[in-house]
Design a protein around this motif. Structure first.
Motif, PDB file in Angstrom:
ATOM      1  N   SER A 181      58.280  14.016  22.270  1.00  0.00           N
ATOM      2  CA  SER A 181      57.643  12.722  22.518  1.00  0.00           C
ATOM      3  C   SER A 181      58.744  11.857  23.131  1.00  0.00           C
ATOM      4  CB  SER A 181      57.121  12.135  21.203  1.00  0.00           C
ATOM      5  OG  SER A 181      56.583  10.852  21.436  1.00  0.00           O
ATOM      6  N   ALA A 182      58.653  11.660  24.449  1.00  0.00           N
ATOM      7  CA  ALA A 182      59.801  11.185  25.234  1.00  0.00           C
ATOM      8  C   ALA A 182      59.665   9.708  25.605  1.00  0.00           C
ATOM      9  CB  ALA A 182      59.947  12.040  26.498  1.00  0.00           C
ATOM     10  N   ASN A 183      60.158   8.855  24.725  1.00  0.00           N
ATOM     11  CA  ASN A 183      60.089   7.409  24.993  1.00  0.00           C
ATOM     12  C   ASN A 183      58.667   6.967  25.316  1.00  0.00           C
ATOM     13  OD1 ASN A 183      62.865   6.415  24.681  1.00  0.00           O
ATOM     14  ND2 ASN A 183      63.301   7.945  26.252  1.00  0.00           N
ATOM     15  N   LEU A 184      57.749   7.491  24.524  1.00  0.00           N
ATOM     16  CA  LEU A 184      56.320   7.261  24.725  1.00  0.00           C
ATOM     17  C   LEU A 184      55.734   6.347  23.649  1.00  0.00           C
ATOM     18  CD1 LEU A 184      53.396   8.164  25.745  1.00  0.00           C
ATOM     19  CD2 LEU A 184      53.604  10.039  24.088  1.00  0.00           C
ATOM     20  N   LEU A 185      56.229   6.492  22.401  1.00  0.00           N
ATOM     21  CA  LEU A 185      55.556   5.893  21.247  1.00  0.00           C
ATOM     22  C   LEU A 185      55.223   4.413  21.439  1.00  0.00           C
ATOM     23  CD1 LEU A 185      54.624   6.378  18.297  1.00  0.00           C
ATOM     24  CD2 LEU A 185      56.934   5.776  17.560  1.00  0.00           C
ATOM     25  N   THR A 186      56.187   3.623  21.894  1.00  0.00           N
ATOM     26  CA  THR A 186      55.947   2.172  21.981  1.00  0.00           C
ATOM     27  C   THR A 186      55.145   1.800  23.232  1.00  0.00           C
ATOM     28  OG1 THR A 186      58.057   1.825  23.111  1.00  0.00           O
ATOM     29  CG2 THR A 186      58.041   1.602  20.703  1.00  0.00           C
ATOM     30  N   GLN A 187      54.976   2.774  24.131  1.00  0.00           N
ATOM     31  CA  GLN A 187      54.167   2.513  25.330  1.00  0.00           C
ATOM     32  C   GLN A 187      52.684   2.736  25.059  1.00  0.00           C
ATOM     33  OE1 GLN A 187      55.461   1.285  28.358  1.00  0.00           O
ATOM     34  NE2 GLN A 187      56.983   0.935  26.773  1.00  0.00           N
ATOM     35  N   LEU A 188      52.392   3.527  24.032  1.00  0.00           N
ATOM     36  CA  LEU A 188      50.987   3.874  23.776  1.00  0.00           C
ATOM     37  C   LEU A 188      50.089   2.656  23.549  1.00  0.00           C
ATOM     38  CD1 LEU A 188      51.433   7.069  21.562  1.00  0.00           C
ATOM     39  CD2 LEU A 188      50.549   6.974  23.905  1.00  0.00           C
ATOM     40  N   PRO A 189      50.550   1.623  22.815  1.00  0.00           N
ATOM     41  CA  PRO A 189      49.646   0.473  22.600  1.00  0.00           C
ATOM     42  C   PRO A 189      49.530  -0.455  23.809  1.00  0.00           C
ATOM     43  CG  PRO A 189      51.289   0.662  20.822  1.00  0.00           C
ATOM     44  CD  PRO A 189      51.741   1.530  21.952  1.00  0.00           C
ATOM     45  N   VAL A 190      50.398  -0.320  24.821  1.00  0.00           N
ATOM     46  CA  VAL A 190      50.478  -1.334  25.885  1.00  0.00           C
ATOM     47  C   VAL A 190      49.148  -1.518  26.614  1.00  0.00           C
ATOM     48  CG1 VAL A 190      51.549  -1.903  28.110  1.00  0.00           C
ATOM     49  CG2 VAL A 190      52.969  -1.106  26.203  1.00  0.00           C
ATOM     50  N   VAL A 191      48.589  -0.436  27.130  1.00  0.00           N
ATOM     51  CA  VAL A 191      47.353  -0.568  27.917  1.00  0.00           C
ATOM     52  C   VAL A 191      46.167  -0.981  27.031  1.00  0.00           C
ATOM     53  CG1 VAL A 191      45.656   0.776  29.260  1.00  0.00           C
ATOM     54  CG2 VAL A 191      48.083   0.820  29.886  1.00  0.00           C
ATOM     55  N   PRO A 192      45.995  -0.378  25.831  1.00  0.00           N
ATOM     56  CA  PRO A 192      44.893  -0.842  24.977  1.00  0.00           C
ATOM     57  C   PRO A 192      44.994  -2.337  24.625  1.00  0.00           C
ATOM     58  CG  PRO A 192      45.690   1.283  24.201  1.00  0.00           C
ATOM     59  CD  PRO A 192      46.630   0.844  25.288  1.00  0.00           C
ATOM     60  N   VAL A 193      46.196  -2.822  24.306  1.00  0.00           N
ATOM     61  CA  VAL A 193      46.363  -4.247  23.972  1.00  0.00           C
ATOM     62  C   VAL A 193      46.068  -5.106  25.203  1.00  0.00           C
ATOM     63  CG1 VAL A 193      48.089  -6.006  23.380  1.00  0.00           C
ATOM     64  CG2 VAL A 193      47.944  -3.908  22.027  1.00  0.00           C
ATOM     65  N   ASP A 194      46.617  -4.697  26.364  1.00  0.00           N
ATOM     66  CA  ASP A 194      46.357  -5.440  27.616  1.00  0.00           C
ATOM     67  C   ASP A 194      44.862  -5.517  27.907  1.00  0.00           C
ATOM     68  OD1 ASP A 194      49.008  -5.820  27.982  1.00  0.00           O
ATOM     69  OD2 ASP A 194      49.232  -4.462  29.700  1.00  0.00           O
ATOM     70  N   GLY A 195      44.150  -4.425  27.575  1.00  0.00           N
ATOM     71  CA  GLY A 195      42.710  -4.366  27.849  1.00  0.00           C
ATOM     72  C   GLY A 195      41.962  -5.480  27.131  1.00  0.00           C
ATOM     73  N   TYR A 196      42.320  -5.689  25.868  1.00  0.00           N
ATOM     74  CA  TYR A 196      41.681  -6.788  25.123  1.00  0.00           C
ATOM     75  C   TYR A 196      42.042  -8.129  25.746  1.00  0.00           C
ATOM     76  CZ  TYR A 196      39.873  -3.983  21.278  1.00  0.00           C
ATOM     77  OH  TYR A 196      39.154  -3.087  20.528  1.00  0.00           O
ATOM     78  N   GLU A 197      43.355  -8.287  26.024  1.00  0.00           N
ATOM     79  CA  GLU A 197      43.815  -9.586  26.544  1.00  0.00           C
ATOM     80  C   GLU A 197      43.170  -9.884  27.890  1.00  0.00           C
ATOM     81  OE1 GLU A 197      48.041  -9.124  26.264  1.00  0.00           O
ATOM     82  OE2 GLU A 197      48.076  -9.779  24.159  1.00  0.00           O
ATOM     83  N   ALA A 198      43.035  -8.865  28.746  1.00  0.00           N
ATOM     84  CA  ALA A 198      42.460  -9.070  30.082  1.00  0.00           C
ATOM     85  C   ALA A 198      41.005  -9.523  29.998  1.00  0.00           C
ATOM     86  CB  ALA A 198      42.561  -7.777  30.890  1.00  0.00           C
ATOM     87  N   ARG A 199      40.320  -9.093  28.931  1.00  0.00           N
ATOM     88  CA  ARG A 199      38.910  -9.496  28.776  1.00  0.00           C
ATOM     89  C   ARG A 199      38.777 -10.776  27.951  1.00  0.00           C
ATOM     90  NH1 ARG A 199      36.599  -4.555  26.064  1.00  0.00           N
ATOM     91  NH2 ARG A 199      38.770  -3.978  25.858  1.00  0.00           N
ATOM     92  N   GLY A 200      39.910 -11.375  27.606  1.00  0.00           N
ATOM     93  CA  GLY A 200      39.876 -12.623  26.836  1.00  0.00           C
ATOM     94  C   GLY A 200      39.405 -12.409  25.410  1.00  0.00           C
ATOM     95  N   LEU A 201      39.549 -11.168  24.914  1.00  0.00           N
ATOM     96  CA  LEU A 201      39.103 -10.866  23.544  1.00  0.00           C
ATOM     97  C   LEU A 201      40.296 -10.879  22.599  1.00  0.00           C
ATOM     98  CD1 LEU A 201      36.754  -7.842  24.406  1.00  0.00           C
ATOM     99  CD2 LEU A 201      36.060 -10.180  23.809  1.00  0.00           C
ATOM    100  N   PRO A 202      40.078 -11.239  21.339  1.00  0.00           N
ATOM    101  CA  PRO A 202      41.199 -11.174  20.394  1.00  0.00           C
ATOM    102  C   PRO A 202      41.613  -9.716  20.171  1.00  0.00           C
ATOM    103  CG  PRO A 202      39.133 -11.722  19.276  1.00  0.00           C
ATOM    104  CD  PRO A 202      38.815 -11.687  20.735  1.00  0.00           C
ATOM    105  N   VAL A 203      42.919  -9.492  20.145  1.00  0.00           N
ATOM    106  CA  VAL A 203      43.414  -8.126  19.920  1.00  0.00           C
ATOM    107  C   VAL A 203      43.288  -7.821  18.432  1.00  0.00           C
ATOM    108  CG1 VAL A 203      45.412  -6.594  20.128  1.00  0.00           C
ATOM    109  CG2 VAL A 203      45.076  -8.445  21.793  1.00  0.00           C
ATOM    110  N   PRO A 204      42.605  -6.714  18.067  1.00  0.00           N
ATOM    111  CA  PRO A 204      42.507  -6.392  16.636  1.00  0.00           C
ATOM    112  C   PRO A 204      43.899  -6.336  16.012  1.00  0.00           C
ATOM    113  CG  PRO A 204      41.107  -4.947  17.924  1.00  0.00           C
ATOM    114  CD  PRO A 204      41.897  -5.748  18.906  1.00  0.00           C
ATOM    115  N   GLU A 205      44.036  -6.978  14.845  1.00  0.00           N
ATOM    116  CA  GLU A 205      45.348  -7.173  14.239  1.00  0.00           C
ATOM    117  C   GLU A 205      46.121  -5.873  14.043  1.00  0.00           C
ATOM    118  OE1 GLU A 205      46.995  -9.169  10.210  1.00  0.00           O
ATOM    119  OE2 GLU A 205      44.936  -9.664  10.790  1.00  0.00           O
ATOM    120  N   ARG A 206      45.404  -4.811  13.679  1.00  0.00           N
ATOM    121  CA  ARG A 206      46.072  -3.550  13.323  1.00  0.00           C
ATOM    122  C   ARG A 206      46.141  -2.562  14.482  1.00  0.00           C
ATOM    123  NH1 ARG A 206      49.106  -2.630   9.766  1.00  0.00           N
ATOM    124  NH2 ARG A 206      48.369  -0.510   9.437  1.00  0.00           N
ATOM    125  N   LEU A 207      45.652  -2.958  15.679  1.00  0.00           N
ATOM    126  CA  LEU A 207      45.528  -1.993  16.777  1.00  0.00           C
ATOM    127  C   LEU A 207      46.857  -1.291  17.092  1.00  0.00           C
ATOM    128  CD1 LEU A 207      43.676  -0.772  19.006  1.00  0.00           C
ATOM    129  CD2 LEU A 207      44.471  -2.605  20.509  1.00  0.00           C
TER     130      LEU A 207
END
Ligand code: SAM
Length: 251
Positions: free
Chosen positions: A134-160
Motif C-alpha cells: 500500500s504505497a502512500n495511498l492510505l491518506t489519499q483514499l478519503p480525498v475524492v469522497p470528501v471532495d464529492g460531498y463538498e462539491a455538492r454543498g452537502l455536509p461531509v459525514p463526520e466519520r467518513l
C-alpha cells in the motif's frame, strides 16, 4: 494550466473515475511531483527502500501487487519485476508515464480500480499475492469522497474519513501474504523560523502502531503553497504490517 488540461484529456481512465475527480487529482499530483521533485526525492527513495525490505526475505515470489501505484515514484518497479513472476499495479488512474514504464517490462499488469469501491476490492485483488504494497495511498483514499460531498454543498459525514482509512487497514489485515504499508500520517505547517503553525491529522483519528521506519516528507517547500510556509508530512513505513500489529509474520 493548459498542460494540465492536455494531460487530463490524454490520461486514459474510466468515465466514472474522470467524473468523480480521480483524473484531476492524478494530474495535480504529477504537476506537484515534478515541481517538488528535489524535495520529494528522499521520501521516494525511503519508500522504495521499505518496499525492497518487505520482499527481501520472502520465500515465495509469484505475485506482487502495488496499491496506489500512481506515478510510480515510490515504487521500485524494475526490482519488483525482476524479483516476482508477475507484478500488478492498481490505481484509480494510471498516468501515461506509469503505463510506459509498465509496458517496458514483460510481467507487469495494470488494473484500474476504485479501492474504496463496493465489496472488498483489496481482498479481491490481493488475495493470492505474496506481497501487497500500500504505497502512500492510505491518506489519499478519503480525498475524492470528501471532495464529492463538498462539491455538492452537502455536509461531509463526520466519520467518513476515519471509516475509509479503517476499512483499508482492515482489508490489509485480512491478507494472507506479506503486506508492506507506507503512509503519511500527519501534516505540519511550518514558518521560516521552524515554528509549527498548524497540524492536520491525515488519518482522521485512526491510530497506527509504532513503525520500524519513519521520516519526514517535505510535501510543499516554501513557495509551493505559500511564500513563508511549508508543509511537511510525517511518514511511517511497515515492511511487515502484520508483525507491526503483533500478528503472524509470514515467511
Ligand atoms: C500519493 S499517490 C501515491 C504515489 C505513488 N505510490 C507513487 O509511487 O508515485 C496516491 C495514489 O492513490 C490513488 N488513489 C486515490 N484514491 C484511490 C482510490 N479510491 N482507488 C484507487 N487509487 C486511488 C491516486 O490515483 C494516486 O495515484
Amino acid at each position: 494550466m493548459l498542460l494540465d488540461l492536455a494531460l487530463w484529456l490524454a490520461t486514459p481512465a474510466p468515465w466514472r473515475h474522470r467524473r468523480l475527480g480521480y483524473v484531476r487529482e492524478s494530474v495535480l499530483l504529477s504537476g506537484r511531483a515534478w515541481r517538488c521533485r528535489r524535495a520529494w526525492a528522499p521520501h521516494a527513495a525511503r519508500s522504495r527502500e521499505a518496499v525492497l525490505r518487505a520482499c527481501a526475505d520472502l520465500a515465495r515470489r509469484r505475485e506482487a501487487v502495488v496499491l496506489g501505484s500512481g506515478p510510480l515514484a515510490d515504487v521500485p518497479l524494475r526490482e519488483l519485476a525482476a524479483a516476482f513472476e508477475r507484478v500488478v499495479l492498481v490505481d484509480a488512474v494510471h498516468p501515461l508515464s506509469a503505463r510506459l514504464a509498465a509496458r517496458r517490462l514483460g510481467n507487469v499488469r495494470l488494473v484500474t480500480a476504485d479501492l474504496t469501491g463496493a465489496g472488498d476490492p483489496v481482498g479481491a485483488l490481493c488475495g493470492s499475492a505474496d506481497l501487497t504494497v500500500s504505497a502512500n495511498l492510505l491518506t489519499q483514499l478519503p480525498v475524492v469522497p470528501v471532495d464529492g460531498y463538498e462539491a455538492r454543498g452537502l455536509p461531509v459525514p463526520e466519520r467518513l474519513g476515519a471509516e475509509i482509512v479503517a476499512a483499508h487497514l482492515a482489508a490489509l489485515g485480512r491478507l494472507a501474504g506479506r503486506v508492506c504499508l507506507v503512509t503519511d500520517t500527519e501534516q505540519r505547517e511550518e514558518d521560516r523560523a521552524g515554528r509549527v503553525t498548524d497540524r492536520l491529522d491525515l488519518l482522521f483519528g485512526v491510530r497506527l502502531p509504532s513503525a520500524p521506519l519513519s521520516w519526514d516528507w517535505e510535501l510543499a517547500p516554501f513557495g509551493e503553497t505559500a511564500r513563508h510556509r511549508r508543509l511537511v508530512h510525517s511518514v511511517r513505513a511497515y515492511p511487515d504490517w502484520a508483525a507491526a500489529q503483533g500478528g503472524p509474520s509470514l515467511p
